[in-house]
Design a protein around this motif. Sequence first.
Motif, short mmCIF file in Angstrom:
data_model
loop_
_atom_site.label_atom_id
_atom_site.label_comp_id
_atom_site.label_asym_id
_atom_site.label_seq_id
_atom_site.Cartn_x
_atom_site.Cartn_y
_atom_site.Cartn_z
N PRO A 153 31.04 -19.73 -17.22
CA PRO A 153 32.31 -19.78 -16.50
C PRO A 153 32.45 -21.05 -15.63
O PRO A 153 31.44 -21.64 -15.22
CB PRO A 153 32.27 -18.53 -15.61
N ASP A 154 33.67 -21.43 -15.35
CA ASP A 154 33.93 -22.56 -14.44
C ASP A 154 33.69 -22.15 -13.00
O ASP A 154 33.21 -22.95 -12.20
CB ASP A 154 35.37 -23.06 -14.59
N ILE A 155 34.06 -20.91 -12.68
CA ILE A 155 33.94 -20.42 -11.30
C ILE A 155 33.33 -19.02 -11.31
O ILE A 155 33.81 -18.14 -12.03
CB ILE A 155 35.31 -20.37 -10.60
N SER A 174 29.23 -30.88 -20.65
CA SER A 174 30.05 -31.73 -19.78
C SER A 174 30.93 -30.89 -18.85
O SER A 174 32.14 -31.08 -18.78
CB SER A 174 30.93 -32.65 -20.64
N LYS A 175 30.33 -29.98 -18.13
CA LYS A 175 31.11 -29.18 -17.20
C LYS A 175 30.33 -28.97 -15.91
O LYS A 175 29.10 -29.08 -15.87
CB LYS A 175 31.49 -27.84 -17.82
N ASN A 176 31.05 -28.65 -14.88
CA ASN A 176 30.47 -28.21 -13.62
C ASN A 176 30.77 -26.72 -13.47
O ASN A 176 31.79 -26.24 -13.92
CB ASN A 176 31.08 -28.97 -12.43
N CYS A 177 29.88 -26.01 -12.81
CA CYS A 177 30.07 -24.59 -12.58
C CYS A 177 29.96 -24.33 -11.09
O CYS A 177 28.92 -24.61 -10.47
CB CYS A 177 29.02 -23.78 -13.34
N HIS A 178 31.03 -23.83 -10.50
CA HIS A 178 31.04 -23.52 -9.07
C HIS A 178 30.60 -22.08 -8.88
O HIS A 178 31.28 -21.15 -9.33
CB HIS A 178 32.43 -23.75 -8.49
N GLN A 198 15.33 -22.30 -6.27
CA GLN A 198 16.52 -21.58 -6.72
C GLN A 198 17.71 -21.81 -5.80
O GLN A 198 18.85 -21.87 -6.26
CB GLN A 198 16.23 -20.08 -6.79
N LYS A 199 17.45 -21.95 -4.51
CA LYS A 199 18.55 -22.09 -3.55
C LYS A 199 19.34 -23.37 -3.78
O LYS A 199 20.49 -23.47 -3.35
CB LYS A 199 18.01 -22.04 -2.12
N SER A 200 18.74 -24.34 -4.47
CA SER A 200 19.44 -25.60 -4.72
C SER A 200 20.32 -25.55 -5.96
O SER A 200 21.15 -26.43 -6.18
CB SER A 200 18.42 -26.74 -4.89
N LEU A 201 20.16 -24.51 -6.77
CA LEU A 201 20.86 -24.47 -8.05
C LEU A 201 22.39 -24.45 -7.93
O LEU A 201 23.08 -25.08 -8.74
CB LEU A 201 20.38 -23.28 -8.89
N PRO A 202 22.99 -23.74 -6.95
CA PRO A 202 24.45 -23.81 -6.85
C PRO A 202 24.96 -25.25 -6.70
O PRO A 202 26.00 -25.59 -7.27
CB PRO A 202 24.76 -22.98 -5.60
N ILE A 203 24.23 -26.07 -5.97
CA ILE A 203 24.65 -27.47 -5.81
C ILE A 203 24.38 -28.25 -7.10
O ILE A 203 25.20 -29.07 -7.53
CB ILE A 203 23.94 -28.13 -4.61
#
Length: 271
Positions: free
Chosen positions: A181-183, A201-205, A232-237
């Motif tokens: 998903p994108d978000i 080629s996508k970002n996931c928020h 793991q805590k860095s993965l969202p960024i």
Amino acid sequence: MKEKKNITRHQVQHIIKKYKIQITGTFEVRGSGLVDVKGSVKLTGNKIFKLPLKFGNVTGNFYCKENGLKTLKGSPKFVGGSFNCSDNELTTLVDGPRYVGGSYFCNENNLISLKGCPAEIVGEFNCAVNSLESLKYGPKRVGENFYAHHNMLKTLIGSPAFVAGSFHVAANLLSNLEDCPDIIGLDFHFDCWIPSLYMASKNCHVGGVKIESLGRMDNSSSILPDLILSNQKSLPIQFKYAKYLEIWDISGFLNFENLNDILIDIDHGLV
């Protein structure tokens, strides 16, 4: 050719009694034979292959779980509340409702396709514990959590673009996170056996990431590197800037130098 007679109210009442169908509210029989319910319907625990009535609109919930259904023929096309067809023998969602105003539960079936699913689910969507190899034909927007764990997913093609809650795809056969998903408003759940976190080629928020260690689904020896598991805590960024960072490539190669660089940037305040 003998004309088929539509079902009468008396016949509907007989079927309700025979199958112990619980209707909370009132019902009406249309001229076409469809049964509309102002309220909720609960039909569970029967050994039946198909629904004994043909429903039109149900303003409340519609529960037909734990039966033995092999088809959703007869399901209402409109469900104002939640729809639950879990724990049956369904292979597809064709003939199910076109609109569901609450959550949609189709977990613990024999699903090989999500064809027939509404395009948007207001509440939760649960298709866990099935035999799905992809999420094609699934909802494009989910208002709460999305559960697809314990399937046979080889790809995330068909994932919703937006999940307001958590997205669960652990215990599958994924080789990477492409087409995710994108978000994802809350947590992205996958397992430590996935060989790559490549997203193309996508970002996931995402709100957060939970790496699980559920039972391995294949015989490979893959496991995410310790540097990933311990950060793991860095993965969202990382996921937020995934297409710019070049940490993973399409072959599953992990560029440790680029990973270390982004971990340093995160330590220095990158958000």
